[in-house]
Design a protein around this motif. Structure first.
Motif, mmCIF file in Angstrom:
data_model
loop_
_atom_site.group_PDB
_atom_site.id
_atom_site.type_symbol
_atom_site.label_atom_id
_atom_site.label_comp_id
_atom_site.label_asym_id
_atom_site.label_seq_id
_atom_site.Cartn_x
_atom_site.Cartn_y
_atom_site.Cartn_z
ATOM 1 N N ALA A 116 0.735 -1.084 -0.287
ATOM 2 C CA ALA A 116 0.010 -0.003 -0.106
ATOM 3 C C ALA A 116 0.844 1.099 0.036
ATOM 4 O O ALA A 116 0.662 2.353 -0.732
ATOM 5 C CB ALA A 116 -1.024 0.019 1.149
ATOM 6 N N GLU A 117 1.974 1.181 0.733
ATOM 7 C CA GLU A 117 2.812 2.443 0.799
ATOM 8 C C GLU A 117 3.584 2.555 -0.648
ATOM 9 O O GLU A 117 3.807 3.629 -0.908
ATOM 10 C CB GLU A 117 3.740 2.387 1.963
ATOM 11 N N ALA A 118 4.225 1.601 -1.105
ATOM 12 C CA ALA A 118 4.831 1.757 -2.158
ATOM 13 C C ALA A 118 3.857 2.138 -3.522
ATOM 14 O O ALA A 118 4.454 2.863 -4.084
ATOM 15 C CB ALA A 118 5.313 0.171 -2.762
ATOM 16 N N GLU A 119 2.299 1.620 -3.438
ATOM 17 C CA GLU A 119 1.758 2.061 -4.498
ATOM 18 C C GLU A 119 1.135 3.424 -4.395
ATOM 19 O O GLU A 119 0.889 3.996 -5.300
ATOM 20 C CB GLU A 119 0.527 1.010 -4.470
ATOM 21 N N SER A 120 1.369 3.947 -3.164
ATOM 22 C CA SER A 120 1.043 5.460 -2.916
ATOM 23 C C SER A 120 2.299 6.421 -3.528
ATOM 24 O O SER A 120 2.125 7.524 -3.542
ATOM 25 C CB SER A 120 0.665 5.744 -1.655
ATOM 26 N N LEU A 121 3.296 5.679 -3.777
ATOM 27 C CA LEU A 121 4.632 6.533 -4.231
ATOM 28 C C LEU A 121 4.140 7.199 -5.834
ATOM 29 O O LEU A 121 3.618 6.337 -6.537
ATOM 30 C CB LEU A 121 5.771 5.768 -4.543
ATOM 31 N N ASP A 122 4.777 8.176 -5.893
ATOM 32 C CA ASP A 122 4.235 8.834 -7.437
ATOM 33 C C ASP A 122 5.177 7.967 -8.559
ATOM 34 O O ASP A 122 6.126 7.679 -8.603
ATOM 35 C CB ASP A 122 5.128 10.194 -7.331
ATOM 36 N N GLY A 123 4.490 7.583 -9.356
ATOM 37 C CA GLY A 123 4.921 6.709 -10.583
ATOM 38 C C GLY A 123 4.778 5.276 -10.529
ATOM 39 O O GLY A 123 5.136 4.643 -11.460
ATOM 40 N N VAL A 124 4.219 4.939 -9.320
ATOM 41 C CA VAL A 124 4.030 3.281 -9.096
ATOM 42 C C VAL A 124 2.552 2.742 -9.669
ATOM 43 O O VAL A 124 1.741 3.626 -8.785
ATOM 44 C CB VAL A 124 4.297 2.900 -7.551
ATOM 45 N N ALA A 125 2.607 1.940 -10.696
ATOM 46 C CA ALA A 125 0.984 1.800 -11.118
ATOM 47 C C ALA A 125 0.598 0.330 -10.005
ATOM 48 O O ALA A 125 -0.397 0.435 -9.647
ATOM 49 C CB ALA A 125 1.134 1.488 -12.362
ATOM 50 N N ARG A 126 1.449 -0.302 -9.968
ATOM 51 C CA ARG A 126 1.150 -1.580 -9.041
ATOM 52 C C ARG A 126 2.538 -1.948 -8.323
ATOM 53 O O ARG A 126 3.645 -2.014 -8.533
ATOM 54 C CB ARG A 126 0.505 -2.600 -9.808
ATOM 55 N N ALA A 127 2.257 -2.505 -6.886
ATOM 56 C CA ALA A 127 3.417 -2.811 -6.098
ATOM 57 C C ALA A 127 3.036 -4.443 -5.720
ATOM 58 O O ALA A 127 2.027 -4.750 -5.122
ATOM 59 C CB ALA A 127 3.801 -2.136 -4.870
ATOM 60 N N ARG A 128 4.127 -5.274 -5.746
ATOM 61 C CA ARG A 128 3.790 -6.857 -5.307
ATOM 62 C C ARG A 128 5.010 -6.901 -4.420
ATOM 63 O O ARG A 128 6.091 -6.995 -4.915
ATOM 64 C CB ARG A 128 3.637 -8.042 -6.339
ATOM 65 N N ILE A 129 4.833 -7.376 -3.016
ATOM 66 C CA ILE A 129 6.064 -7.449 -2.150
ATOM 67 C C ILE A 129 5.845 -8.831 -1.599
ATOM 68 O O ILE A 129 4.786 -9.242 -1.116
ATOM 69 C CB ILE A 129 6.141 -6.517 -1.311
ATOM 70 N N ALA A 130 6.906 -9.664 -1.447
ATOM 71 C CA ALA A 130 6.997 -11.152 -0.768
ATOM 72 C C ALA A 130 7.893 -10.988 0.059
ATOM 73 O O ALA A 130 9.141 -10.680 -0.262
ATOM 74 C CB ALA A 130 6.885 -11.980 -1.984
ATOM 75 N N LEU A 131 7.649 -11.497 1.340
ATOM 76 C CA LEU A 131 8.788 -11.161 2.409
ATOM 77 C C LEU A 131 9.241 -12.892 2.506
ATOM 78 O O LEU A 131 8.432 -13.805 2.683
ATOM 79 C CB LEU A 131 8.243 -10.993 3.784
ATOM 80 N N ARG A 132 10.491 -13.185 2.467
ATOM 81 C CA ARG A 132 11.044 -14.531 2.654
ATOM 82 C C ARG A 132 12.149 -14.573 3.855
ATOM 83 O O ARG A 132 12.603 -13.498 4.130
ATOM 84 C CB ARG A 132 11.892 -14.998 1.116
ATOM 85 N N ARG A 133 12.474 -15.620 4.241
ATOM 86 C CA ARG A 133 13.511 -15.856 5.395
ATOM 87 C C ARG A 133 14.880 -16.337 4.304
ATOM 88 O O ARG A 133 14.868 -17.355 3.801
ATOM 89 C CB ARG A 133 13.246 -16.717 6.246
#
Length: 193
Positions: A116-133
């Protein structure tokens, strides 16, 4: 990707088992089967003695059979190991600093907050984030789809300074290694009159 591989592998295995089982069941029950069907009746076998002897005398037959079986075993082992490996981080332990109390943040909740925070950045249409160990510590894998006017370097700096830094600070992690992939949005061509 693992989910797609699982579905395709299970679907193919199901189709093959259904076809072979149906053919054997139909032939074994003495049902009328088409002329091209490999089994005709209860006494038929998949490979007759003549077929087995014919293939056995070919020099290429056994190496091909062994290689095919080895590939199948390696593929099955790879799928098994992929199932045992956890793809995503289940939770992140947060040290509250008082009397050794800890809290746990669900990995998916942290991913959604970062997205949500990444998609609120100027110029970002969509963000997908995966956390791994990775090596006992969380690691973020970020995929951003950029709008045509976005500056990749500026967007990457903003992502690091805002979404990644806020996630790192809120969980109390010393570092949050991040791998980012940037993709450009594609627009359909428009005709200008």
């Amino acid at each position: 990707m693992l989910r797609t591989v699982n579905r395709v592998a299970l679907g193919l295995a199901g189709v093959v088992l259904l076809a072979v089982g149906g053919a054997a069941l139909a032939a074994g029950a003495g049902l009328s089967v088409p002329s091209w069907w490999p089994w005709y009746g209860p006494g038929d076998v998949p490979l007759s003695t003549a077929d087995r002897d014919r293939w056995r005398s070919e020099s290429w037959w056994w190496p091909v059979v062994i290689a095919a079986l080895a590939v199948l075993v390696l593929l099955a082992l790879w799928l098994l190991l992929a199932q045992l490996r956890r793809a995503r981080l289940a939770d992140v332990v947060v040290d509250t600093g008082s009397d050794g109390d800890i809290a746990r943040v669900r990995g998916r909740a942290l991913e959604q907050a970062m997205e949500a925070e990444a998609e609120s950045l100027d110029g970002v249409a969509r963000a997908r984030i995966a956390l791994r160990r990775r090596g006992g510590e969380p690691e973020a894998r970020v995929r951003l789809k950029l709008e045509p006017h976005a500056s990749p370097a500026g967007t990457l700096r903003a992502l690091t300074a805002e979404a990644v830094e806020h996630a790192r600070a809120s969980t109390g992690l010393a570092t949050l290694p991040t791998t980012t992939r940037l993709h450009a949005s594609r627009h359909a061509p428009t005709r200008v009159a």
